[in-house]
Each structure stands twice: as structure tokens, then as C-alpha cells.
Design a protein around this motif. Sequence first.
Motif, PDB file in Angstrom:
ATOM      1  N   LEU A  29      -1.414  88.596  41.841  1.00 14.19           N
ATOM      2  CA  LEU A  29      -0.005  88.204  41.784  1.00 14.19           C
ATOM      3  C   LEU A  29       0.166  86.718  42.080  1.00 14.19           C
ATOM      4  O   LEU A  29       1.022  86.057  41.490  1.00 14.19           O
ATOM      5  N   LYS A  30      -0.651  86.183  42.967  1.00 14.05           N
ATOM      6  CA  LYS A  30      -0.599  84.747  43.282  1.00 14.05           C
ATOM      7  C   LYS A  30      -0.957  83.916  42.042  1.00 14.05           C
ATOM      8  O   LYS A  30      -0.356  82.863  41.798  1.00 14.05           O
ATOM      9  N   GLN A  31      -1.911  84.383  41.259  1.00 15.73           N
ATOM     10  CA  GLN A  31      -2.277  83.675  40.030  1.00 15.73           C
ATOM     11  C   GLN A  31      -1.097  83.644  39.055  1.00 15.73           C
ATOM     12  O   GLN A  31      -0.813  82.629  38.419  1.00 15.73           O
ATOM     13  N   LEU A  32      -0.406  84.783  38.931  1.00 15.52           N
ATOM     14  CA  LEU A  32       0.766  84.854  38.053  1.00 15.52           C
ATOM     15  C   LEU A  32       1.906  83.995  38.601  1.00 15.52           C
ATOM     16  O   LEU A  32       2.633  83.353  37.840  1.00 15.52           O
ATOM     17  N   LEU A  33       2.044  83.956  39.911  1.00 17.86           N
ATOM     18  CA  LEU A  33       3.070  83.131  40.551  1.00 17.86           C
ATOM     19  C   LEU A  33       2.797  81.651  40.304  1.00 17.86           C
ATOM     20  O   LEU A  33       3.695  80.892  39.940  1.00 17.86           O
ATOM     21  N   ASN A  34       1.550  81.237  40.480  1.00 17.51           N
ATOM     22  CA  ASN A  34       1.179  79.828  40.269  1.00 17.51           C
ATOM     23  C   ASN A  34       1.369  79.396  38.825  1.00 17.51           C
ATOM     24  O   ASN A  34       1.608  78.219  38.557  1.00 17.51           O
ATOM     25  N   ALA A  35       1.265  80.332  37.897  1.00 21.24           N
ATOM     26  CA  ALA A  35       1.457  80.019  36.479  1.00 21.24           C
ATOM     27  C   ALA A  35       2.935  80.027  36.091  1.00 21.24           C
ATOM     28  O   ALA A  35       3.276  79.720  34.950  1.00 21.24           O
ATOM     29  N   GLY A  36       3.807  80.391  37.036  1.00 25.26           N
ATOM     30  CA  GLY A  36       5.238  80.396  36.752  1.00 25.26           C
ATOM     31  C   GLY A  36       5.709  81.625  35.996  1.00 25.26           C
ATOM     32  O   GLY A  36       6.818  81.637  35.473  1.00 25.26           O
ATOM     33  N   ILE A  37       4.885  82.654  35.943  1.00 27.58           N
ATOM     34  CA  ILE A  37       5.228  83.860  35.186  1.00 27.58           C
ATOM     35  C   ILE A  37       6.067  84.822  36.029  1.00 27.58           C
ATOM     36  O   ILE A  37       6.920  85.529  35.496  1.00 27.58           O
ATOM     37  N   VAL A  38       5.830  84.854  37.336  1.00 25.41           N
ATOM     38  CA  VAL A  38       6.570  85.755  38.216  1.00 25.41           C
ATOM     39  C   VAL A  38       7.205  84.972  39.360  1.00 25.41           C
ATOM     40  O   VAL A  38       6.833  83.833  39.636  1.00 25.41           O
ATOM     41  N   THR A  39       8.166  85.625  40.013  1.00 33.10           N
ATOM     42  CA  THR A  39       8.766  85.095  41.231  1.00 33.10           C
ATOM     43  C   THR A  39       8.521  86.094  42.350  1.00 33.10           C
ATOM     44  O   THR A  39       8.320  87.283  42.094  1.00 33.10           O
ATOM     45  N   ARG A  40       8.536  85.602  43.581  1.00 29.78           N
ATOM     46  CA  ARG A  40       8.289  86.461  44.742  1.00 29.78           C
ATOM     47  C   ARG A  40       9.506  86.431  45.660  1.00 29.78           C
ATOM     48  O   ARG A  40      10.117  85.397  45.873  1.00 29.78           O
ATOM     49  N   GLU A  41       9.812  87.603  46.189  1.00 27.75           N
ATOM     50  CA  GLU A  41      10.914  87.736  47.135  1.00 27.75           C
ATOM     51  C   GLU A  41      10.406  88.526  48.337  1.00 27.75           C
ATOM     52  O   GLU A  41       9.829  89.601  48.170  1.00 27.75           O
TER      53      GLU A  41
END
Length: 116
Positions: A73-85
Motif C-alpha cells: 500500500l505504501k508503494q501505491l501511496l508513493n505513486a499517488g494512486i491511493v490516499t490513506r486515512e
Amino acid sequence: MKPLPLVQCCAPLAEPALSEQDARELETVFKALADRHRVKILNRLLAAGSDAVCVCDCEAMLDLKQSTVSYHLKQLLNAGIVTREKRGSYAYFSLAPESLERIRGLLELPQPALAA
């Protein structure tokens, strides 16, 4: 034998459509999606629509430990694909607004200029 006229080989047909920054952005996205677990996570988030998905939901789906799911999930977050809450001690993820449209826009072929 009659010599043949020289023809320029491999003449460029068009200018590159991607800027260096756009190419780097796509590289980051492709690296993030170059793993089957991350593709499955993306598929799960797409199926959830506007609902956020807890890390624990991905653990069961992928049959992976929480730390491994968090890494993906961190990889997807760093790529701007997901957001975290953060909700208490749990992290919930959803698709970043307009992330798929941005990727689609980077991949689109430029429209040819119309002759006047």
C-alpha cells in the motif's frame, strides 16, 4: 550498375509526446503496478467505489501479513494512486481522486494537427 539515390533512414515521424516529468511519473506508476498483489489491491479499491478499505481487509484477500500489505500500500501511496486515512489505530485506503484519469491522460496519444 547504376547507383541508387541515398535515402535518409529512420527519419523521426514526430516529436516525443511525453515530457521528462511525465515519463518519470509514469515510470513510478508502472513500478507500483508491476506487482500482482498491488494490482489486486487496486482491483479491490476499484470494486469498493468511494468506500475506503482497511488494511485488514487486504490481509485476508491477499493471504499476506499486515506488514507486507502495508508495504504494498505504501508503494501505491508513493505513486499517488491511493490516499490513506487514519481511523484510530487503523489505516484505510481509497483511490486518489482523479489518479486513474491522470494516468489515462499520460498514456493518450496526441491528436494529430489538422491541416488548414
